[in-house]
Design an enzyme around this catalytic site. Structure first.
Site, PDB file in Angstrom:
ATOM      1  N   ASP A  11       0.853  -1.188   0.000  1.00 21.15           N
ATOM      2  CA  ASP A  11       0.000   0.000   0.000  1.00 21.15           C
ATOM      3  C   ASP A  11       0.888   1.235   0.000  1.00 21.15           C
ATOM      4  O   ASP A  11       1.611   1.497   0.973  1.00 21.15           O
ATOM      5  CB  ASP A  11      -0.921   0.006   1.221  1.00 21.15           C
ATOM      6  CG  ASP A  11      -1.879  -1.168   1.221  1.00 21.15           C
ATOM      7  OD1 ASP A  11      -2.368  -1.517   0.131  1.00 21.15           O
ATOM      8  OD2 ASP A  11      -2.116  -1.737   2.301  1.00 21.15           O
ATOM      9  N   LEU A  12       0.850   2.001  -1.058  1.00 22.35           N
ATOM     10  CA  LEU A  12       1.774   3.109  -1.268  1.00 22.35           C
ATOM     11  C   LEU A  12       1.758   4.097  -0.105  1.00 22.35           C
ATOM     12  O   LEU A  12       0.719   4.644   0.245  1.00 22.35           O
ATOM     13  CB  LEU A  12       1.415   3.831  -2.572  1.00 22.35           C
ATOM     14  CG  LEU A  12       2.327   4.997  -2.973  1.00 22.35           C
ATOM     15  CD1 LEU A  12       3.744   4.518  -3.239  1.00 22.35           C
ATOM     16  CD2 LEU A  12       1.757   5.712  -4.196  1.00 22.35           C
ATOM     17  N   ASP A  13       2.945   4.323   0.492  1.00 15.56           N
ATOM     18  CA  ASP A  13       3.147   5.319   1.545  1.00 15.56           C
ATOM     19  C   ASP A  13       2.248   5.114   2.760  1.00 15.56           C
ATOM     20  O   ASP A  13       1.946   6.060   3.485  1.00 15.56           O
ATOM     21  CB  ASP A  13       2.949   6.747   0.997  1.00 15.56           C
ATOM     22  CG  ASP A  13       4.039   7.138   0.018  1.00 15.56           C
ATOM     23  OD1 ASP A  13       5.189   6.708   0.210  1.00 15.56           O
ATOM     24  OD2 ASP A  13       3.737   7.856  -0.947  1.00 15.56           O
ATOM     25  N   GLU A  14       1.836   3.880   2.997  1.00 15.12           N
ATOM     26  CA  GLU A  14       0.968   3.593   4.142  1.00 15.12           C
ATOM     27  C   GLU A  14       1.585   2.583   5.096  1.00 15.12           C
ATOM     28  O   GLU A  14       0.910   2.056   5.975  1.00 15.12           O
ATOM     29  CB  GLU A  14      -0.404   3.114   3.665  1.00 15.12           C
ATOM     30  CG  GLU A  14      -1.194   4.182   2.923  1.00 15.12           C
ATOM     31  CD  GLU A  14      -2.615   3.754   2.610  1.00 15.12           C
ATOM     32  OE1 GLU A  14      -3.062   2.728   3.166  1.00 15.12           O
ATOM     33  OE2 GLU A  14      -3.284   4.443   1.815  1.00 15.12           O
TER      34      GLU A  14
END
Length: 290
Positions: free
Chosen positions: A233-236
């Site tokens: 999950d991008l940048d999470e």
């Protein structure tokens, strides 16, 4: 900021985590005491008085540590296994083997190389991989291999296969030092090591190109950065460290970029240091940092 461990030959670290319950600290202390170890520091945390998760990091000194490791491991298996706890037993004298991926921005990359040279971070940088050749001369000046792996449009999987040939089984940590490419879930699953990323804290408010110009246009009063573990999950992913500095209407877009770069360097170096000193423990999508 946590005080660093002194990486003496006989310094060990014991990381314990699992369901909280009575007797954990006693069990750990008893095993170390029987071995003749001297506890140098001990940090612990529980998420709740009942039904919580327990986390503990113990640094200890034991003469001839390497020779004691098999016995210590056997005793810890018995003492902590019966409590359903997991543990890691680490020789602090062995630095983490780290690879760095970068693009064209040099501020985070060169800061990490400089800190390794000065012995500020307990790591050995095995290689730097980049999708551009621009930073090759700077990296080689530190005596570290620089590998250029272009990422062609529509062929990212080809580049990632080359990355995995270089990285898989060879590193303990991968750092994305402003590597301006999205990492695939397949790569994360196969690389076999944690991945740390750094980004400015405008996300998700100012996504896309020119975030500092967009931020100035909105009159931001804070510039910050976030270092986190990378997930699909991008940048999470779980956040390790964050920081901010105040800015004002006087500052130009280049001023914001400069101040943002300063914060990114500091935040990333702290996150990498804490990881390499085994201070960061995962609790779901959160971290416990001792």
């Amino acid at each position: 900021m946590p005080a660093p461990d002194q990486p003496t030959p006989d310094l060990g670290r014991l990381i314990v985590q699992g369901a909280d319950q009575p007797g954990i600290v006693s069990a750990v202390s008893s095993v170390l005491a029987r071995a003749g170890a001297n506890v140098v520091s001990l940090d612990q945390y529980s998420t709740g008085f009942a039904g919580g998760r327990f986390f503990q990091r113990t640094a200890f000194h034991l003469d001839g540590l390497a020779g004691h490791l098999p016995t210590l491991s056997a005793e810890l298996d018995e003492a902590l296994g019966s409590l359903g706890l997991s543990y890691r037993l680490i020789e602090a004298r062995k630095p983490k083997r780290v690879a760095i991926m970068a693009s064209k921005s040099d501020h985070c990359l060169l800061d990490l190389l400089w800190r390794q040279r000065r012995g500020e971070i307990p790591m050995n940088i095995a290689m730097v991989i980049s999708n551009h050749p621009d930073l090759g001369e700077d990296v080689r000046g530190f005596g570290i291999p620089f590998i250029h792996v272009p990422v062609e449009k529509g062929a990212k999987d080809v580049a990632e296969k080359e990355h995995l040939k270089l990285l898989k089984g060879n590193i303990d940590l991968l750092v994305l030092a402003r590597y301006m490419q999205i990492i695939s879930g397949d790569f994360l699953e196969e690389v076999g090591a944690p991945v740390i990323n750094i980004h400015h804290s405008f996300l998700p408010a100012f996504v896309g190109a020119g975030p500092y110009q967009k931020a100035r246009d909105r009159g931001v009063k804070l510039v910050g950065a976030t270092a986190h573990y990378v997930t699909e999950d991008l940048d999470e992913g779980p956040i390790i460290e964050q920081d901010v500095v105040r800015v004002s209407h006087h500052e130009t877009t280049p001023d914001l970029q400069r101040r943002g770069a300063d914060v990114e360097r500091q935040v990333l170096s702290r996150a990498v240091t804490w990881h390499c000193e085994d201070r960061v423990l995962l609790n779901g999508n959160q971290t416990v940092v001792f």
